[in-house]
Design an enzyme around this catalytic site. Structure first.
Site, PDB file in Angstrom:
ATOM      1  N   GLU A  67      34.040  46.617  43.294  1.00 33.01           N
ATOM      2  CA  GLU A  67      34.564  46.516  44.667  1.00 33.01           C
ATOM      3  C   GLU A  67      33.451  46.379  45.705  1.00 33.01           C
ATOM      4  O   GLU A  67      33.640  45.755  46.747  1.00 33.01           O
ATOM      5  CB  GLU A  67      35.422  47.752  44.995  1.00 33.01           C
ATOM      6  CG  GLU A  67      36.746  47.813  44.256  1.00 33.01           C
ATOM      7  CD  GLU A  67      36.652  48.507  42.895  1.00 33.01           C
ATOM      8  OE1 GLU A  67      35.522  48.687  42.369  1.00 33.01           O
ATOM      9  OE2 GLU A  67      37.715  48.870  42.366  1.00 33.01           O
TER      10      GLU A  67
ATOM     11  N   GLY B  77      40.617  47.736  40.052  1.00 31.58           N
ATOM     12  CA  GLY B  77      41.884  48.418  39.794  1.00 31.58           C
ATOM     13  C   GLY B  77      42.268  48.395  38.322  1.00 31.58           C
ATOM     14  O   GLY B  77      42.988  49.283  37.858  1.00 31.58           O
TER      15      GLY B  77
ATOM     16  N   GLU C  75      40.510  51.239  36.860  1.00 33.07           N
ATOM     17  CA  GLU C  75      41.166  52.465  37.340  1.00 33.07           C
ATOM     18  C   GLU C  75      42.493  52.699  36.620  1.00 33.07           C
ATOM     19  O   GLU C  75      42.825  53.828  36.256  1.00 33.07           O
ATOM     20  CB  GLU C  75      41.371  52.359  38.858  1.00 33.07           C
ATOM     21  CG  GLU C  75      40.029  52.379  39.585  1.00 33.07           C
ATOM     22  CD  GLU C  75      40.147  52.030  41.066  1.00 33.07           C
ATOM     23  OE1 GLU C  75      40.680  50.956  41.378  1.00 33.07           O
ATOM     24  OE2 GLU C  75      39.697  52.832  41.892  1.00 33.07           O
TER      25      GLU C  75
ATOM     26  N   ALA D  91      42.730  44.684  41.160  1.00 35.36           N
ATOM     27  CA  ALA D  91      43.807  44.432  42.108  1.00 35.36           C
ATOM     28  C   ALA D  91      43.718  42.962  42.502  1.00 35.36           C
ATOM     29  O   ALA D  91      42.642  42.349  42.425  1.00 35.36           O
ATOM     30  CB  ALA D  91      43.642  45.331  43.328  1.00 35.36           C
TER      31      ALA D  91
HETATM   32  N1  DAK Z   1      42.554  38.867  41.840  1.00 40.68           N
HETATM   33  C1  DAK Z   1      43.159  37.664  41.929  1.00 40.68           C
HETATM   34  N2  DAK Z   1      42.933  36.657  41.075  1.00 40.68           N
HETATM   35  C2  DAK Z   1      42.033  36.862  40.098  1.00 40.68           C
HETATM   36  C3  DAK Z   1      41.364  38.094  39.953  1.00 40.68           C
HETATM   37  C4  DAK Z   1      41.663  39.143  40.877  1.00 40.68           C
HETATM   38  N3  DAK Z   1      41.138  40.359  40.792  1.00 40.68           N
HETATM   39  N4  DAK Z   1      40.533  37.979  38.883  1.00 40.68           N
HETATM   40  C5  DAK Z   1      40.698  36.756  38.396  1.00 40.68           C
HETATM   41  N5  DAK Z   1      41.597  36.069  39.110  1.00 40.68           N
HETATM   42  C6  DAK Z   1      42.042  34.698  38.911  1.00 40.68           C
HETATM   43  C7  DAK Z   1      40.991  33.708  39.368  1.00 40.68           C
HETATM   44  O1  DAK Z   1      41.064  33.515  40.771  1.00 40.68           O
HETATM   45  C8  DAK Z   1      41.409  32.488  38.583  1.00 40.68           C
HETATM   46  O2  DAK Z   1      42.522  31.895  39.212  1.00 40.68           O
HETATM   47  P1  DAK Z   1      42.589  30.304  39.496  1.00 40.68           P
HETATM   48  O3  DAK Z   1      41.351  29.967  40.248  1.00 40.68           O
HETATM   49  O4  DAK Z   1      42.601  29.704  38.106  1.00 40.68           O
HETATM   50  O5  DAK Z   1      43.854  30.107  40.248  1.00 40.68           O
HETATM   51  C9  DAK Z   1      41.894  33.062  37.255  1.00 40.68           C
HETATM   52  O6  DAK Z   1      42.203  34.429  37.529  1.00 40.68           O
HETATM   53  C10 DAK Z   1      40.843  33.028  36.163  1.00 40.68           C
HETATM   54  O7  DAK Z   1      39.689  33.642  36.683  1.00 40.68           O
HETATM   55  P2  DAK Z   1      38.218  32.948  36.582  1.00 40.68           P
HETATM   56  O8  DAK Z   1      38.335  31.481  36.606  1.00 40.68           O
HETATM   57  O9  DAK Z   1      37.371  33.610  37.598  1.00 40.68           O
HETATM   58  O10 DAK Z   1      37.816  33.407  35.085  1.00 40.68           O
HETATM   59  P3  DAK Z   1      36.345  33.651  34.530  1.00 40.68           P
HETATM   60  O11 DAK Z   1      36.523  33.865  33.072  1.00 40.68           O
HETATM   61  O12 DAK Z   1      35.412  32.604  34.995  1.00 40.68           O
HETATM   62  O13 DAK Z   1      35.862  35.026  35.220  1.00 40.68           O
HETATM   63  C11 DAK Z   1      36.132  37.349  35.919  1.00 40.68           C
HETATM   64  C12 DAK Z   1      36.517  36.228  34.902  1.00 40.68           C
HETATM   65  C13 DAK Z   1      36.983  38.559  35.604  1.00 40.68           C
HETATM   66  C14 DAK Z   1      34.642  37.697  35.750  1.00 40.68           C
HETATM   67  C15 DAK Z   1      36.372  36.820  37.369  1.00 40.68           C
HETATM   68  O14 DAK Z   1      37.707  36.299  37.451  1.00 40.68           O
HETATM   69  C16 DAK Z   1      36.224  37.889  38.404  1.00 40.68           C
HETATM   70  O15 DAK Z   1      35.138  38.278  38.803  1.00 40.68           O
HETATM   71  N6  DAK Z   1      37.384  38.372  38.928  1.00 40.68           N
HETATM   72  C17 DAK Z   1      37.389  39.359  40.001  1.00 40.68           C
HETATM   73  C18 DAK Z   1      37.019  40.710  39.473  1.00 40.68           C
HETATM   74  C19 DAK Z   1      37.023  41.746  40.573  1.00 40.68           C
HETATM   75  O16 DAK Z   1      36.276  41.656  41.559  1.00 40.68           O
HETATM   76  N7  DAK Z   1      37.867  42.733  40.411  1.00 40.68           N
HETATM   77  C20 DAK Z   1      38.002  43.812  41.399  1.00 40.68           C
HETATM   78  C21 DAK Z   1      39.058  43.438  42.397  1.00 40.68           C
HETATM   79  S1  DAK Z   1      39.061  44.593  43.732  1.00 40.68           S
HETATM   80  C22 DAK Z   1      43.172  49.888  47.192  1.00 40.68           C
HETATM   81  C23 DAK Z   1      42.838  50.498  46.047  1.00 40.68           C
HETATM   82  C24 DAK Z   1      42.275  49.771  45.008  1.00 40.68           C
HETATM   83  C25 DAK Z   1      42.016  48.433  45.135  1.00 40.68           C
HETATM   84  C26 DAK Z   1      42.394  47.822  46.281  1.00 40.68           C
HETATM   85  C27 DAK Z   1      42.960  48.533  47.325  1.00 40.68           C
HETATM   86  N8  DAK Z   1      43.743  50.667  48.328  1.00 40.68           N
HETATM   87  C28 DAK Z   1      43.859  52.084  48.196  1.00 40.68           C
HETATM   88  C29 DAK Z   1      44.252  49.996  49.473  1.00 40.68           C
HETATM   89  C30 DAK Z   1      41.376  47.705  44.063  1.00 40.68           C
HETATM   90  C31 DAK Z   1      40.534  46.715  44.326  1.00 40.68           C
HETATM   91  C32 DAK Z   1      40.081  45.816  43.239  1.00 40.68           C
HETATM   92  O17 DAK Z   1      40.441  45.912  42.094  1.00 40.68           O
END
Ligand code: DAK
Length: 290
Positions: free
Chosen positions: A163, A140, A143, A96
């Site tokens: 998360e 997400g 998921e 997400a």
């Molecule tokens: N959200 C927003 N932007 C993201 C992102 C994300 N999840 N993942 C990557 N990006 C963006 C980065 O910010 C970056 O943007 P700029 O800085 O260039 O503007 C661009 O994508 C490239 O990412 P990186 O520079 O970080 O690329 P790397 O190859 O170095 O790293 C990575 C790739 C996938 C390891 C890293 O980007 C990373 O750790 N990303 C976050 C992964 C993560 O934590 N995903 C889980 C998100 S939490 C809900 C239900 C469900 C959810 C929420 C609410 N409710 C019922 C209310 C779900 C929650 C989630 O999914």
């Protein structure tokens, strides 16, 4: 070099014929999308490709609305029998959109249930959905991959529910679907540590139905399976999907009963007669989908 066209917001983009997911663009009546591309690579197959490369296909609301719209269009289209959802080689979806949700209040999250649409459109899809996962499928993204009916991936895919590292927990069914797919021991470890796991492990643990060497093979494999499913009676496929999904919700006895009811019900379909008569006559069935 030969090339195909796919629909984009700007019109059509030429992409090389060597790429696996090129196809004729989906109906000209369909809107142009900004964050996904939509095509029909084989007869009966709808293909949705998440296309937000700068954010690794992070799932934000505009993308969700387009994905829901495309799925509904395929659902209503009698020529489509199964849909494949994929992303890029680098990311199926990196979760997400953290930037979109970081400032949300409890009222935004709970009161407006901002994530609800992600689960709604998958539950509303009666035709099979295959998710073809390459690169990151985190949070997400993992998921969404698990919401499909069949999950294919490449060896190098990177799954995870990270998360916990953000101070939350999976919210789109991850703790439930992952646990049902791979068992409590591994799911608990993954959800509590936020560790990633590979496509090869996803297949070994029973989360993925198949694992492929390369991303291109993964998408091709998903399209081939979707084409095979689309070649069968739509009504039988729909009932079979429903029966398998019920096994995840009902007790065994109720599951048997539900399956038997669906089985008996299909004797009221034209396709049951067509399929069994064709077998008896050593012919290929010509499905009516009724
Ligand atoms: N959200 C927003 N932007 C993201 C992102 C994300 N999840 N993942 C990557 N990006 C963006 C980065 O910010 C970056 O943007 P700029 O800085 O260039 O503007 C661009 O994508 C490239 O990412 P990186 O520079 O970080 O690329 P790397 O190859 O170095 O790293 C990575 C790739 C996938 C390891 C890293 O980007 C990373 O750790 N990303 C976050 C992964 C993560 O934590 N995903 C889980 C998100 S939490 C809900 C239900 C469900 C959810 C929420 C609410 N409710 C019922 C209310 C779900 C929650 C989630 O999914």
């Amino acid at each position: 070099m030969s090339a195909f066209r796919i629909s984009t917001r700007a019109g059509y983009t030429l992409i090389p014929a060597s790429l696996p997911r090129v196809a004729r663009p989906y109906s000209s009546a369909a809107p142009s999308f900004e964050h996904i591309t939509v095509s029909t690579p084989k007869p009966g197959v709808g293909l949705i490709t998440l296309n937000r490369p700068k954010a690794l296909n992070a799932l934000f609301t505009p993308l969700g609305l387009e994905l829901g719209d495309a799925l509904r269009r395929f659902e209503k289209d009698d020529s489509i029998g199964a849909t494949v959802i994929t992303g890029s080689e680098k990311a199926f979806a990196a979760g997400a959109d953290i930037k979109e949700m970081k400032d949300k209040s409890f009222a935004d999250a709970y009161g407006r249930d901002f994530i609800q649409m992600w689960t709604d459109f998958v539950h509303a899809t009666k035709k099979p959905v295959i998710t073809a996962v390459n690169g990151y499928a985190l949070g997400g993204g993992c998921e969404l991959a698990m919401m499909g009916d069949i999950l294919y991936c490449s060896k190098g895919a990177r799954f995870g529910q990270p998360e916990i590292k953000l101070g939350v927990l999976p919210g789109m069914g991850g703790s439930q679907r992952l646990t049902r797919a791979i068992g409590k021991a591994k799911a608990m470890e993954l959800v509590l540590t936020g560790d990633n796991f590979t496509g090869a492990q996803a297949e070994q643990w029973g989360l993925a139905a198949k694992v492929f060497e390369t991303p291109a093979e993964c998408v091709d494999g998903a399209i081939a399976t979707a084409e095979k499913i689309a070649s069968y009676s739509r009504i039988a496929v729909k009932a079979a999907k429903e029966a398998v999904n019920k096994s995840q919700e009902l007790g065994l006895r109720d599951g048997y009963d539900h399956e038997r009811t669906l089985f008996h019900g299909l004797f009221g379909s034209k396709d049951q007669k067509i399929g069994m008569t064709a077998f008896a006559n050593k012919e290929k069935p010509q499905w009516s989908h009724e």
